[in-house]
Scaffold this motif. Structure first.
Motif, PDB file in Angstrom:
ATOM      1  N   ALA A   1       0.815  -1.214   0.000  1.00  0.00           N
ATOM      2  CA  ALA A   1       0.000   0.000   0.000  1.00  0.00           C
ATOM      3  C   ALA A   1       0.851   1.269   0.000  1.00  0.00           C
ATOM      4  O   ALA A   1       0.553   2.216  -0.740  1.00  0.00           O
ATOM      5  CB  ALA A   1      -0.945  -0.006   1.197  1.00  0.00           C
ATOM      6  N   LEU A   2       1.903   1.311   0.793  1.00  0.00           N
ATOM      7  CA  LEU A   2       2.736   2.520   0.837  1.00  0.00           C
ATOM      8  C   LEU A   2       3.497   2.729  -0.470  1.00  0.00           C
ATOM      9  O   LEU A   2       3.691   3.859  -0.907  1.00  0.00           O
ATOM     10  CB  LEU A   2       3.700   2.465   2.023  1.00  0.00           C
ATOM     11  N   ARG A   3       3.897   1.639  -1.082  1.00  0.00           N
ATOM     12  CA  ARG A   3       4.577   1.759  -2.376  1.00  0.00           C
ATOM     13  C   ARG A   3       3.610   2.294  -3.427  1.00  0.00           C
ATOM     14  O   ARG A   3       3.956   3.183  -4.213  1.00  0.00           O
ATOM     15  CB  ARG A   3       5.133   0.402  -2.788  1.00  0.00           C
ATOM     16  N   LEU A   4       2.407   1.769  -3.456  1.00  0.00           N
ATOM     17  CA  LEU A   4       1.401   2.249  -4.409  1.00  0.00           C
ATOM     18  C   LEU A   4       1.035   3.707  -4.134  1.00  0.00           C
ATOM     19  O   LEU A   4       0.835   4.489  -5.071  1.00  0.00           O
ATOM     20  CB  LEU A   4       0.168   1.353  -4.376  1.00  0.00           C
ATOM     21  N   LEU A   5       0.941   4.070  -2.869  1.00  0.00           N
ATOM     22  CA  LEU A   5       0.665   5.462  -2.509  1.00  0.00           C
ATOM     23  C   LEU A   5       1.790   6.377  -2.999  1.00  0.00           C
ATOM     24  O   LEU A   5       1.536   7.465  -3.529  1.00  0.00           O
ATOM     25  CB  LEU A   5       0.483   5.596  -0.996  1.00  0.00           C
ATOM     26  N   SER A   6       3.013   5.918  -2.854  1.00  0.00           N
ATOM     27  CA  SER A   6       4.156   6.710  -3.320  1.00  0.00           C
ATOM     28  C   SER A   6       4.106   6.907  -4.828  1.00  0.00           C
ATOM     29  O   SER A   6       4.375   8.009  -5.331  1.00  0.00           O
ATOM     30  CB  SER A   6       5.468   6.022  -2.921  1.00  0.00           C
TER      31      SER A   6
ATOM     32  N   ALA B   1       1.405   6.856  -6.626  1.00  0.00           N
ATOM     33  CA  ALA B   1       0.282   7.770  -6.862  1.00  0.00           C
ATOM     34  C   ALA B   1       0.701   9.219  -6.629  1.00  0.00           C
ATOM     35  O   ALA B   1       0.272  10.121  -7.362  1.00  0.00           O
ATOM     36  CB  ALA B   1      -0.902   7.398  -5.968  1.00  0.00           C
ATOM     37  N   MET B   2       1.552   9.452  -5.649  1.00  0.00           N
ATOM     38  CA  MET B   2       2.028  10.822  -5.393  1.00  0.00           C
ATOM     39  C   MET B   2       2.913  11.312  -6.539  1.00  0.00           C
ATOM     40  O   MET B   2       2.851  12.490  -6.906  1.00  0.00           O
ATOM     41  CB  MET B   2       2.758  10.887  -4.061  1.00  0.00           C
TER      42      MET B   2
END
Length: 105
Positions: A83-88, A90-91
């Motif tokens: 999730a944090l990788r995907l969020l990164s 997305a940013m």
């Protein structure tokens, strides 16, 4: 037209990065040839820079390459997709979109 050139340059950036992964130290012919896309990528970036600001164009170019390589790694190479990788990722995409929206041309 400059934005189209820039997007194409970014896609070629992904191509040579992926090719580099498979070259095995440039001992494999076809992946090594794919890394030649780097010259085309830089060439298209140069053309886009005629009408776009350097900071914006370079950030978008590297952003497309970064996002594309990360997604390729997750989808085809089994790299982690937490999730944090995907969020990164997305940013990064949001940053690219923001630069596009805020840059005239």
């Amino acid at each position: 037209m400059s934005w189209i050139l820039l997007v194409l340059a970014g896609l070629l950036e992904v191509g040579w990065a992926v090719g580099l992964k498979y070259t095995e130290g440039f001992t494999r012919l076809w992946p090594s040839l794919l890394t030649a896309a780097m010259a085309a990528s830089v060439g298209l970036l140069g053309l886009a820079l005629r009408h776009l600001p350097l900071g914006t164009a370079y950030a978008v170019w590297t952003g497309i390459g970064t996002v594309g390589a990360a997604i390729f790694g997750m989808v085809l190479l089994g790299e982690p997709a937490g999730a944090l990788r995907l969020l990164s990722i997305a940013m990064i995409i949001a940053g690219i979109a923001g630069l596009k929206l805020l840059t005239p041309a």
